[in-house]
Motif scaffolding. Structure first.
Motif, PDB file in Angstrom:
ATOM      1  N   GLN A 201      27.330  73.585  60.325  1.00  0.00           N
ATOM      2  CA  GLN A 201      26.375  73.957  61.373  1.00  0.00           C
ATOM      3  C   GLN A 201      26.146  75.464  61.401  1.00  0.00           C
ATOM      4  N   SER A 202      27.200  76.225  61.161  1.00  0.00           N
ATOM      5  CA  SER A 202      27.045  77.678  61.098  1.00  0.00           C
ATOM      6  C   SER A 202      26.130  78.076  59.949  1.00  0.00           C
ATOM      7  N   MET A 203      26.287  77.420  58.805  1.00  0.00           N
ATOM      8  CA  MET A 203      25.458  77.716  57.641  1.00  0.00           C
ATOM      9  C   MET A 203      23.993  77.401  57.921  1.00  0.00           C
ATOM     10  N   VAL A 204      23.723  76.250  58.530  1.00  0.00           N
ATOM     11  CA  VAL A 204      22.342  75.867  58.842  1.00  0.00           C
ATOM     12  C   VAL A 204      21.715  76.892  59.790  1.00  0.00           C
ATOM     13  N   ALA A 205      22.461  77.263  60.831  1.00  0.00           N
ATOM     14  CA  ALA A 205      21.940  78.226  61.799  1.00  0.00           C
ATOM     15  C   ALA A 205      21.684  79.582  61.144  1.00  0.00           C
ATOM     16  N   TYR A 206      22.577  80.005  60.248  1.00  0.00           N
ATOM     17  CA  TYR A 206      22.432  81.305  59.580  1.00  0.00           C
ATOM     18  C   TYR A 206      21.132  81.360  58.789  1.00  0.00           C
ATOM     19  N   TRP A 207      20.895  80.351  57.959  1.00  0.00           N
ATOM     20  CA  TRP A 207      19.695  80.386  57.119  1.00  0.00           C
ATOM     21  C   TRP A 207      18.425  80.112  57.918  1.00  0.00           C
ATOM     22  N   ALA A 208      18.569  79.569  59.136  1.00  0.00           N
ATOM     23  CA  ALA A 208      17.404  79.386  60.007  1.00  0.00           C
ATOM     24  C   ALA A 208      17.107  80.652  60.806  1.00  0.00           C
ATOM     25  N   GLY A 209      17.920  81.714  60.589  1.00  0.00           N
ATOM     26  CA  GLY A 209      17.695  82.974  61.286  1.00  0.00           C
ATOM     27  C   GLY A 209      18.279  83.014  62.683  1.00  0.00           C
ATOM     28  N   ARG A 210      19.125  82.032  63.023  1.00  0.00           N
ATOM     29  CA  ARG A 210      19.746  81.988  64.353  1.00  0.00           C
ATOM     30  C   ARG A 210      21.177  82.532  64.219  1.00  0.00           C
ATOM     31  N   TYR A 211      21.284  83.843  64.093  1.00  0.00           N
ATOM     32  CA  TYR A 211      22.545  84.459  63.695  1.00  0.00           C
ATOM     33  C   TYR A 211      23.622  84.372  64.781  1.00  0.00           C
ATOM     34  N   ALA A 212      23.243  84.554  66.037  1.00  0.00           N
ATOM     35  CA  ALA A 212      24.230  84.441  67.115  1.00  0.00           C
ATOM     36  C   ALA A 212      24.773  83.015  67.182  1.00  0.00           C
ATOM     37  N   GLU A 213      23.916  82.049  66.979  1.00  0.00           N
ATOM     38  CA  GLU A 213      24.344  80.646  66.968  1.00  0.00           C
ATOM     39  C   GLU A 213      25.273  80.380  65.783  1.00  0.00           C
ATOM     40  N   ALA A 214      24.969  81.003  64.653  1.00  0.00           N
ATOM     41  CA  ALA A 214      25.832  80.848  63.478  1.00  0.00           C
ATOM     42  C   ALA A 214      27.240  81.372  63.774  1.00  0.00           C
ATOM     43  N   VAL A 215      27.317  82.492  64.484  1.00  0.00           N
ATOM     44  CA  VAL A 215      28.624  83.038  64.856  1.00  0.00           C
ATOM     45  C   VAL A 215      29.348  82.091  65.804  1.00  0.00           C
ATOM     46  N   ARG A 216      28.625  81.548  66.788  1.00  0.00           N
ATOM     47  CA  ARG A 216      29.260  80.641  67.763  1.00  0.00           C
ATOM     48  C   ARG A 216      29.843  79.411  67.085  1.00  0.00           C
ATOM     49  N   PHE A 217      29.088  78.814  66.159  1.00  0.00           N
ATOM     50  CA  PHE A 217      29.595  77.643  65.447  1.00  0.00           C
ATOM     51  C   PHE A 217      30.827  78.007  64.620  1.00  0.00           C
ATOM     52  N   ALA A 218      30.757  79.128  63.928  1.00  0.00           N
ATOM     53  CA  ALA A 218      31.882  79.536  63.084  1.00  0.00           C
ATOM     54  C   ALA A 218      33.133  79.790  63.923  1.00  0.00           C
ATOM     55  N   GLU A 219      32.979  80.452  65.056  1.00  0.00           N
ATOM     56  CA  GLU A 219      34.144  80.751  65.891  1.00  0.00           C
ATOM     57  C   GLU A 219      34.670  79.497  66.577  1.00  0.00           C
ATOM     58  N   ALA A 220      33.767  78.574  66.944  1.00  0.00           N
ATOM     59  CA  ALA A 220      34.217  77.298  67.503  1.00  0.00           C
ATOM     60  C   ALA A 220      35.028  76.529  66.466  1.00  0.00           C
ATOM     61  N   GLY A 221      34.576  76.559  65.224  1.00  0.00           N
ATOM     62  CA  GLY A 221      35.318  75.894  64.153  1.00  0.00           C
ATOM     63  C   GLY A 221      36.659  76.546  63.899  1.00  0.00           C
ATOM     64  N   THR A 222      36.713  77.887  64.014  1.00  0.00           N
ATOM     65  CA  THR A 222      37.977  78.601  63.819  1.00  0.00           C
ATOM     66  C   THR A 222      39.004  78.170  64.858  1.00  0.00           C
ATOM     67  N   ASN A 223      38.552  77.975  66.092  1.00  0.00           N
ATOM     68  CA  ASN A 223      39.465  77.509  67.143  1.00  0.00           C
ATOM     69  C   ASN A 223      39.981  76.109  66.842  1.00  0.00           C
ATOM     70  N   ILE A 224      39.090  75.235  66.341  1.00  0.00           N
ATOM     71  CA  ILE A 224      39.503  73.874  65.993  1.00  0.00           C
ATOM     72  C   ILE A 224      40.497  73.895  64.839  1.00  0.00           C
ATOM     73  N   ALA A 225      40.254  74.795  63.879  1.00  0.00           N
ATOM     74  CA  ALA A 225      41.067  74.841  62.659  1.00  0.00           C
ATOM     75  C   ALA A 225      42.391  75.563  62.857  1.00  0.00           C
ATOM     76  N   ALA A 226      42.645  76.041  64.070  1.00  0.00           N
ATOM     77  CA  ALA A 226      43.858  76.823  64.295  1.00  0.00           C
ATOM     78  C   ALA A 226      45.120  76.054  63.928  1.00  0.00           C
TER      79      ALA A 226
END
Length: 427
Positions: free
Chosen positions: A221-246
């Motif tokens: 989801q972070s990758m899709v948001a990044y290439w769609a130009g939604r950079y803040a959303e890309a960060v949110r997805f990536a950080e949400a995933g980081t919390n899950i992957a802890a």
């Protein structure tokens, strides 16, 4: 498939409708109805038995198969003649027929039994793994039909009663397959469909109760948001995933912070981007492959991709030009061997584009042209959304650097390249 076979015969819908009458008078069908069937605007539910018989006699396939999306495997089938007699395969086509027979046997094995067998689950895992391994290295046009078919089979099986263990395994495989289709939708420049598939995948990952899979899907989801130009959303997805992957240690624990780095860099936050790159590099010290990594291919994150993502982030930051050259050069070298299992044509193209951007920042236009030329040579079937956007960034960088006049030929080549992306190909 029906539309494909009609086009192969170079016949109009009116001519094909007339041919129906010669096969079976009760199978009369209007050219308009036939056209709607061929375009996928009508399903098979309303077809009469006579129409089904006539279509099978004419094309050598059941109506349900004729109404499936076109795939090279199905297109290998030899259609019948207009009088209903089947055309024998030409010599040398035996391997294609064997593949067709194997596909029919596979579907029978998976769906014929009243309940899902362990063998069926194992077969599906093999199918999903094959697609995961092939995705980074083969054109999407060769894989999309198989992905859709596999997802459809998994959905059909999940509608049946399963043991808890089988249900968990099927939900896991459905989540992965839906994740692959999210990536496919993204590659075809359809972020809405990509996010829809990703949400379905997350739902299945929740049913499988697998944190590594949940984290991997946040990366998608972070990758899709990044290439769609939604950079803040890309960060949110990536950080949400980081919390899950802890609590996990799969390679997704590297992918997520370096994905956040790209988003932060695109937003102009150099400090957080560099910190996220360091976090990704440090995460390699704790990696232990999990069940998602075991599938391989697109389901695992490797060292070359880490270099590419870091290069992609650094290419946004003017003050990090030297690091951008270093990381992008290392990434290009890491993807130089197409026989390496870690090789991926999309990541290779992105690495070359980032190197071109870094060289433009150093006003090395000749070096930039050398870096991006292999990307511009890619056929339309490999011009996926991310590659097109990467090349457009090279175009933008050249203009912002004041090299529009000097690099006129390069800009024209890029414009020609981006005018025929994968999404523009007939399907």
């Amino acid at each position: 498939m029906l539309e494909y076979f009609i086009q192969q015969r170079d016949r109009t819908y009116e001519e094909m409708a007339d041919a129906f009458l010669r096969l079976d008078e009760p199978a009369a069908i209007s050219a308009r109805h036939l056209g709607r069937l061929a375009r996928g605007e009508r399903g098979s539910a309303g077809a009469t038995p006579a129409t089904r018989r006539a279509l099978q006699a004419m094309f050598g396939m059941p109506l349900d198969d004729l109404l499936r999306p076109w795939t090279p495997e199905l297109a290998i089938a030899q259609p019948a003649t207009d009088d209903g007699s089947l055309v024998l395969p030409s010599p040398g086509n035996e391997r294609s027929l064997i593949r067709m027979a194997a596909e029919r046997a596979r579907r029978f094995t998976l769906l014929a039994a009243e309940s899902t067998t362990p063998e069926a689950v194992e077969q599906l895992r093999d199918d999903v793994q094959r697609l995961a391994l092939a995705y980074p290295q083969r054109p999407l046009t060769e894989l999309l039909g198989d992905m859709v078919e596999t997802q459809d089979t998994l959905f059909a099986l999940l509608e049946r009663r399963q043991t808890p263990q089988q249900a968990r395994q099927l939900h896991f495989l459905t989540a992965v397959t839906s994740g692959l289709l999210a990536k496919a939708s993204h590659d075809l420049a359809d972020p809405h469909a990509a996010m829809l598939q990703a949400r379905t995948a997350v739902l299945c990952a929740d049913q499988a109760d697998h944190n590594g899979l949940r984290a991997w899907l946040r990366g998608l989801q972070s990758m899709v948001a990044y290439w769609a130009g939604r950079y803040a959303e890309a960060v949110r997805f990536a950080e949400a995933g980081t919390n899950i992957a802890a609590g996990t240690a799969g390679t997704t624990s590297v992918w997520l912070p370096v994905s956040a780095a790209r988003g932060y860099a695109a937003l102009g936050n150099s400090a957080k981007a560099l910190s996220a790159i360091r976090a990704a590099e440090e995460a390699w010290n704790r990696v232990e492959p999990d069940e998602v990594d075991e599938l391989g291919g697109i389901c695992t994150f490797n060292q070359p991709r880490t270099l590419y993502y870091a290069a992609d982030a650094l290419a946004w930051l003017p003050n990090e030009a030297d690091q951008a050259v270093d990381f992008s050069t290392r990434a290009v070298n890491a993807f130089a061997n197409p026989n390496d299992p870690a090789w991926a044509f999309g990541d290779q193209a992105g690495s070359h584009s980032d190197l071109a951007i870094a060289r433009i920042a150093a006003r090395d236009l000749e070096g930039a042209i050398e870096a991006v030329t292999p990307v511009l040579d890619l056929p339309p079937s490999q011009r996926i959304n991310g590659i097109v956007h990467s090349v457009q960034r090279v175009h933008q960088a050249a203009i912002l650097a004041g090299l529009a006049a000097e690099g006129r030929d390069l800009l024209q080549q890029i414009e020609d390249f981006t005018s025929t992306p994968l999404k523009a190909l007939p399907r």
